[in-house]
Design a protein around this motif. Structure first.
Motif, PDB file in Angstrom:
ATOM      1  N   PRO A 136      -1.116  60.339 -21.652  1.00  0.00           N
ATOM      2  CA  PRO A 136      -1.864  60.952 -20.780  1.00  0.00           C
ATOM      3  C   PRO A 136      -0.884  62.031 -19.833  1.00  0.00           C
ATOM      4  O   PRO A 136      -0.056  61.737 -19.770  1.00  0.00           O
ATOM      5  N   GLY A 137      -1.433  63.197 -19.413  1.00  0.00           N
ATOM      6  CA  GLY A 137      -0.538  64.063 -18.753  1.00  0.00           C
ATOM      7  C   GLY A 137      -1.276  64.669 -17.506  1.00  0.00           C
ATOM      8  O   GLY A 137      -2.524  64.383 -17.307  1.00  0.00           O
ATOM      9  N   GLY A 138      -0.686  65.419 -16.795  1.00  0.00           N
ATOM     10  CA  GLY A 138      -1.459  66.204 -15.765  1.00  0.00           C
ATOM     11  C   GLY A 138      -1.700  65.315 -14.515  1.00  0.00           C
ATOM     12  O   GLY A 138      -1.114  64.090 -14.458  1.00  0.00           O
ATOM     13  N   ASN A 145      -2.236  53.249 -13.469  1.00  0.00           N
ATOM     14  CA  ASN A 145      -1.117  52.460 -13.281  1.00  0.00           C
ATOM     15  C   ASN A 145      -0.577  51.665 -14.438  1.00  0.00           C
ATOM     16  O   ASN A 145      -1.118  51.242 -15.070  1.00  0.00           O
ATOM     17  N   GLY A 146       0.701  51.901 -14.661  1.00  0.00           N
ATOM     18  CA  GLY A 146       1.324  51.290 -15.846  1.00  0.00           C
ATOM     19  C   GLY A 146       1.332  52.165 -17.191  1.00  0.00           C
ATOM     20  O   GLY A 146       1.193  53.644 -16.893  1.00  0.00           O
ATOM     21  N   ASP A 147       1.773  52.034 -18.194  1.00  0.00           N
ATOM     22  CA  ASP A 147       1.890  52.891 -19.572  1.00  0.00           C
ATOM     23  C   ASP A 147       0.770  52.835 -20.139  1.00  0.00           C
ATOM     24  O   ASP A 147       0.012  51.847 -20.450  1.00  0.00           O
ATOM     25  N   TYR A 148       0.090  54.198 -20.498  1.00  0.00           N
ATOM     26  CA  TYR A 148      -1.176  54.261 -21.152  1.00  0.00           C
ATOM     27  C   TYR A 148      -0.571  55.166 -22.449  1.00  0.00           C
ATOM     28  O   TYR A 148       0.064  56.255 -22.278  1.00  0.00           O
ATOM     29  N   VAL A 149      -1.395  55.207 -23.379  1.00  0.00           N
ATOM     30  CA  VAL A 149      -1.373  55.970 -24.395  1.00  0.00           C
ATOM     31  C   VAL A 149      -2.629  56.809 -24.558  1.00  0.00           C
ATOM     32  O   VAL A 149      -3.545  56.155 -24.534  1.00  0.00           O
ATOM     33  N   PHE A 164     -12.246  60.305 -27.164  1.00  0.00           N
ATOM     34  CA  PHE A 164     -11.045  60.492 -26.874  1.00  0.00           C
ATOM     35  C   PHE A 164     -10.744  59.330 -25.685  1.00  0.00           C
ATOM     36  O   PHE A 164     -11.515  59.226 -24.597  1.00  0.00           O
ATOM     37  N   LEU A 165      -9.859  58.463 -25.790  1.00  0.00           N
ATOM     38  CA  LEU A 165      -9.372  57.254 -24.935  1.00  0.00           C
ATOM     39  C   LEU A 165      -8.098  57.407 -24.484  1.00  0.00           C
ATOM     40  O   LEU A 165      -7.203  57.641 -24.826  1.00  0.00           O
ATOM     41  N   MET A 166      -8.018  56.733 -23.126  1.00  0.00           N
ATOM     42  CA  MET A 166      -6.868  56.597 -22.708  1.00  0.00           C
ATOM     43  C   MET A 166      -6.836  55.133 -22.344  1.00  0.00           C
ATOM     44  O   MET A 166      -7.264  54.241 -21.547  1.00  0.00           O
ATOM     45  N   VAL A 167      -5.899  54.216 -23.134  1.00  0.00           N
ATOM     46  CA  VAL A 167      -5.894  52.613 -22.908  1.00  0.00           C
ATOM     47  C   VAL A 167      -4.290  52.129 -22.461  1.00  0.00           C
ATOM     48  O   VAL A 167      -3.247  52.993 -22.891  1.00  0.00           O
TER      49      VAL A 167
END
Length: 203
Positions: A136-138, A145-149, A164-167
């Motif tokens: 994730p960006g912007g 909170n934490g590391d997401y992909v 499109f998911l950010m988990v």
């Protein structure tokens, strides 16, 4: 009788779908012939259409475009062209967005769609295969909170649409599976399972 009918279906249905997809692709690429003057088109020269001729023309255009842009002059022309497009309202936002996506997907140095992952979706305990597209960006990062992909989860049997998911990175399990094998698994709705790896076979 039923056995023979089903056997015929199993042979002809994949063949028919393959031919239909190829026909759709070739028909679309044949539209490049419209770039030629009317007197140069196959209908005018030979008196009839030649399926696939436009496909060859399209591939040649793509090849020579890539070839020409590899030198200094070609690269300079591309920069001028992009600068011109970026000055046109609406066009600049569309072009820049599409270019960023294509650069990410097709660049040999990019990481998008290089890894297949296993994630729980659409609920806990229900698993599906997705493809890693980045992080994730912007302003989004400020709210996570934490590391997401970032993951693209394709639909079945049409992988061109999806979600499109950010988990959390810890919730995405990287698979020892090629992207091609994962796509085949998804398109076949789980019928065509990937071959087990050496590690899996020895366990």
């Amino acid at each position: 009788m039923r056995k023979y009918f089903i056997t015929g279906l199993l042979i002809l249905v994949p063949l028919a779908i393959t031919l239909w997809v190829l026909h759709a692709i070739i028909s679309t690429m044949d539209q490049s012939l419209l770039l030629l003057p009317v007197q140069w088109r196959p209908e005018a020269v030979f008196g009839f259409k030649i399926p696939g001729l436009g496909t060859i023309l399209t591939l040649l255009i793509i090849f020579f475009t890539g070839l020409l842009t590899q030198n200094f002059i070609g690269n300079y022309v591309v920069k001028i062209w992009e600068a011109l497009l970026n000055r046109i309202p609406i066009v600049n936002s569309i072009y820049s967005s599409v270019k960023q996506v294509s650069d990410t997907l097709f660049s040999s140095s990019g990481n998008a769609f290089r890894k297949a992952v296993l994630v729980q979706y659409p609920r806990q305990g229900s698993w599906t295969i997705g493809f890693l597209t980045g992080v994730p960006g912007g302003d989004v990062v400020q709210h996570l909170n934490g590391d997401y992909v970032s993951i693209y989860v394709p639909t079945t049997p049409n992988p061109t649409s999806g979600f499109f998911l950010m988990v959390p990175k810890a919730d995405a399990i990287e698979l020892d599976m090629s992207v091609d094998a994962a796509l085949k698994y998804i398109v076949s709705m789980g019928v065509v399972a990937p071959e087990a790896t050496v590690t899996e076979k020895t366990q």
